[in-house]
Design a protein around this motif. Structure first.
Motif, PDB file in Angstrom:
ATOM      1  N   SER A  59       0.821  -1.211   0.000  1.00  0.00           N
ATOM      2  CA  SER A  59       0.000   0.000   0.000  1.00  0.00           C
ATOM      3  C   SER A  59       0.855   1.262   0.000  1.00  0.00           C
ATOM      4  CB  SER A  59      -0.932   0.009   1.213  1.00  0.00           C
ATOM      5  OG  SER A  59      -1.849  -1.035   1.126  1.00  0.00           O
ATOM      6  N   VAL A  60       1.897   1.283   0.822  1.00  0.00           N
ATOM      7  CA  VAL A  60       2.783   2.453   0.885  1.00  0.00           C
ATOM      8  C   VAL A  60       3.561   2.596  -0.421  1.00  0.00           C
ATOM      9  CG1 VAL A  60       4.814   3.396   2.060  1.00  0.00           C
ATOM     10  CG2 VAL A  60       2.935   2.453   3.390  1.00  0.00           C
ATOM     11  N   LEU A  61       4.033   1.484  -0.966  1.00  0.00           N
ATOM     12  CA  LEU A  61       4.763   1.527  -2.234  1.00  0.00           C
ATOM     13  C   LEU A  61       3.866   2.043  -3.356  1.00  0.00           C
ATOM     14  CD1 LEU A  61       7.483   0.830  -3.563  1.00  0.00           C
ATOM     15  CD2 LEU A  61       6.559  -1.435  -4.029  1.00  0.00           C
ATOM     16  N   GLY A  62       2.611   1.607  -3.365  1.00  0.00           N
ATOM     17  CA  GLY A  62       1.667   2.113  -4.361  1.00  0.00           C
ATOM     18  C   GLY A  62       1.463   3.608  -4.237  1.00  0.00           C
ATOM     19  N   SER A  63       1.385   4.102  -3.009  1.00  0.00           N
ATOM     20  CA  SER A  63       1.230   5.545  -2.797  1.00  0.00           C
ATOM     21  C   SER A  63       2.465   6.304  -3.252  1.00  0.00           C
ATOM     22  CB  SER A  63       0.960   5.830  -1.323  1.00  0.00           C
ATOM     23  OG  SER A  63      -0.241   5.228  -0.931  1.00  0.00           O
ATOM     24  N   CYS A  64       3.647   5.743  -3.029  1.00  0.00           N
ATOM     25  CA  CYS A  64       4.889   6.406  -3.437  1.00  0.00           C
ATOM     26  C   CYS A  64       5.064   6.425  -4.951  1.00  0.00           C
ATOM     27  CB  CYS A  64       6.092   5.714  -2.793  1.00  0.00           C
ATOM     28  SG  CYS A  64       6.169   5.916  -1.008  1.00  0.00           S
ATOM     29  N   LEU A  65       4.565   5.381  -5.629  1.00  0.00           N
ATOM     30  CA  LEU A  65       4.729   5.280  -7.085  1.00  0.00           C
ATOM     31  C   LEU A  65       3.585   5.934  -7.850  1.00  0.00           C
ATOM     32  CD1 LEU A  65       6.006   1.595  -7.309  1.00  0.00           C
ATOM     33  CD2 LEU A  65       7.348   3.698  -7.368  1.00  0.00           C
ATOM     34  N   LEU A  66       2.735   6.659  -7.167  1.00  0.00           N
ATOM     35  CA  LEU A  66       1.573   7.289  -7.785  1.00  0.00           C
ATOM     36  C   LEU A  66       1.958   8.316  -8.847  1.00  0.00           C
ATOM     37  CD1 LEU A  66      -1.509   7.617  -7.778  1.00  0.00           C
ATOM     38  CD2 LEU A  66      -1.246   9.270  -5.948  1.00  0.00           C
ATOM     39  N   PHE A  67       3.117   8.937  -8.687  1.00  0.00           N
ATOM     40  CA  PHE A  67       3.480  10.038  -9.574  1.00  0.00           C
ATOM     41  C   PHE A  67       4.353   9.604 -10.746  1.00  0.00           C
ATOM     42  CE2 PHE A  67       2.670  11.739  -5.331  1.00  0.00           C
ATOM     43  CZ  PHE A  67       1.593  12.551  -5.642  1.00  0.00           C
ATOM     44  N   LEU A  68       4.470   8.326 -11.015  1.00  0.00           N
ATOM     45  CA  LEU A  68       5.179   7.837 -12.191  1.00  0.00           C
ATOM     46  C   LEU A  68       4.286   7.943 -13.418  1.00  0.00           C
ATOM     47  CD1 LEU A  68       6.992   4.667 -10.810  1.00  0.00           C
ATOM     48  CD2 LEU A  68       7.956   6.913 -11.220  1.00  0.00           C
ATOM     49  N   LYS A  69       4.825   7.506 -14.582  1.00  0.00           N
ATOM     50  CA  LYS A  69       4.076   7.638 -15.828  1.00  0.00           C
ATOM     51  C   LYS A  69       2.718   6.924 -15.764  1.00  0.00           C
ATOM     52  CE  LYS A  69       4.410   7.122 -20.667  1.00  0.00           C
ATOM     53  NZ  LYS A  69       4.099   6.796 -21.735  1.00  0.00           N
ATOM     54  N   ASN A  70       2.680   5.667 -15.455  1.00  0.00           N
ATOM     55  CA  ASN A  70       1.421   4.929 -15.283  1.00  0.00           C
ATOM     56  C   ASN A  70       1.123   4.749 -13.797  1.00  0.00           C
ATOM     57  OD1 ASN A  70       0.725   4.545 -17.980  1.00  0.00           O
ATOM     58  ND2 ASN A  70       2.108   2.793 -18.159  1.00  0.00           N
ATOM     59  N   GLY A  71       1.356   5.795 -13.057  1.00  0.00           N
ATOM     60  CA  GLY A  71       1.276   5.728 -11.612  1.00  0.00           C
ATOM     61  C   GLY A  71      -0.099   5.411 -11.068  1.00  0.00           C
ATOM     62  N   LEU A  72      -1.148   5.861 -11.752  1.00  0.00           N
ATOM     63  CA  LEU A  72      -2.496   5.611 -11.266  1.00  0.00           C
ATOM     64  C   LEU A  72      -2.816   4.117 -11.285  1.00  0.00           C
ATOM     65  CD1 LEU A  72      -4.969   7.051 -10.177  1.00  0.00           C
ATOM     66  CD2 LEU A  72      -5.843   7.154 -12.500  1.00  0.00           C
ATOM     67  N   VAL A  73      -2.420   3.437 -12.345  1.00  0.00           N
ATOM     68  CA  VAL A  73      -2.669   2.000 -12.457  1.00  0.00           C
ATOM     69  C   VAL A  73      -1.822   1.249 -11.433  1.00  0.00           C
ATOM     70  CG1 VAL A  73      -2.486  -0.002 -13.978  1.00  0.00           C
ATOM     71  CG2 VAL A  73      -3.334   2.161 -14.867  1.00  0.00           C
ATOM     72  N   ILE A  74      -0.550   1.633 -11.317  1.00  0.00           N
ATOM     73  CA  ILE A  74       0.343   0.992 -10.347  1.00  0.00           C
ATOM     74  C   ILE A  74      -0.193   1.198  -8.930  1.00  0.00           C
ATOM     75  CG2 ILE A  74       2.666   1.027  -9.369  1.00  0.00           C
ATOM     76  CD1 ILE A  74       3.658   1.866 -12.171  1.00  0.00           C
ATOM     77  N   PHE A  75      -0.613   2.421  -8.639  1.00  0.00           N
ATOM     78  CA  PHE A  75      -1.182   2.713  -7.323  1.00  0.00           C
ATOM     79  C   PHE A  75      -2.400   1.844  -7.045  1.00  0.00           C
ATOM     80  CE2 PHE A  75      -4.674   4.945  -5.190  1.00  0.00           C
ATOM     81  CZ  PHE A  75      -4.156   5.006  -3.912  1.00  0.00           C
ATOM     82  N   ALA A  76      -3.317   1.796  -7.995  1.00  0.00           N
ATOM     83  CA  ALA A  76      -4.563   1.059  -7.779  1.00  0.00           C
ATOM     84  C   ALA A  76      -4.296  -0.420  -7.521  1.00  0.00           C
ATOM     85  CB  ALA A  76      -5.490   1.230  -8.975  1.00  0.00           C
ATOM     86  N   VAL A  77      -3.404  -1.010  -8.303  1.00  0.00           N
ATOM     87  CA  VAL A  77      -3.116  -2.439  -8.145  1.00  0.00           C
ATOM     88  C   VAL A  77      -2.420  -2.702  -6.814  1.00  0.00           C
ATOM     89  CG1 VAL A  77      -1.769  -4.357  -9.068  1.00  0.00           C
ATOM     90  CG2 VAL A  77      -3.095  -2.905 -10.615  1.00  0.00           C
ATOM     91  N   LEU A  78      -1.350  -1.959  -6.531  1.00  0.00           N
ATOM     92  CA  LEU A  78      -0.605  -2.194  -5.291  1.00  0.00           C
ATOM     93  C   LEU A  78      -1.439  -1.851  -4.058  1.00  0.00           C
ATOM     94  CD1 LEU A  78       2.995  -0.979  -6.196  1.00  0.00           C
ATOM     95  CD2 LEU A  78       2.194  -3.320  -5.897  1.00  0.00           C
ATOM     96  N   TYR A  79      -2.171  -0.768  -4.117  1.00  0.00           N
ATOM     97  CA  TYR A  79      -2.991  -0.349  -2.975  1.00  0.00           C
ATOM     98  C   TYR A  79      -4.103  -1.362  -2.702  1.00  0.00           C
ATOM     99  CZ  TYR A  79      -5.816   2.630   0.033  1.00  0.00           C
ATOM    100  OH  TYR A  79      -6.539   3.127   1.077  1.00  0.00           O
TER     101      TYR A  79
END
Length: 153
Positions: A59-79
């Motif tokens: 969950s924390v890693l997803g929040s940290c990676l939110l601002f990458l290029k496909n960050g929204l998808v990465i955030f949603a999956v990890l979170y």
């Protein structure tokens, strides 16, 4: 097995049969599987800690990676998977059946359904939204359409 212990075993079995408490003969498949797969308390604690820690890290890693290029998808999956792991970690402490019974108890059923719906909506929004950049006009129109559809206005 000595003669006295064998006699004691037979007497205990006879007492259970006469008192109507003869459960050993009539155990169901669920009871047999449960008895065969029980974990020790230390194993349960270890499983809980590992599962919960992985869930929090995801969950924390997803929040940290939110601002990458496909960050929204990465955030949603990890979170989402992090929250599911953290939620599943309590299954180690009380068992999955007991966990589900408590989650869907009369006082918690609405909260449980809301948690799962929001996790699914997080994934749907991440994969379905074409342009994730916020635009207040489009967001306001979407909210107005949603409320007008729900309230038949």
């Amino acid at each position: 097995m000595s003669i006295t212990s064998a006699l004691k075993y037979k007497m205990d079995k006879l007492k259970k049969a006469l008192s109507g408490d003869d459960e050993e003969e009539e155990t169901g498949i669920v009871t047999q599987i449960s008895d065969a797969s029980t974990l020790s308390w230390s194993t349960r604690i270890k499983g809980f800690i590992i599962c919960f820690a992985l869930g929090v890290v995801m969950s924390v890693l997803g929040s940290c990676l939110l601002f990458l290029k496909n960050g929204l998808v990465i955030f949603a999956v990890l979170y989402s998977f992090g929250n599911i792991l953290a939620l599943a970690s309590t299954c180690f402490l009380m068992g999955p059946v007991n966990q589900l019974k408590k989650m869907f108890a009369k006082t918690r059923v609405i909260a449980t359904i809301l948690v799962f719906v929001m996790l699914i909506l997080t994934l749907v929004c991440a994969f379905a939204v074409d342009d994730p950049k916020p635009n207040s006009c489009n967001n306001r129109d979407a909210v107005k359409k949603c409320f007008s559809a729900c309230l038949d206005v």
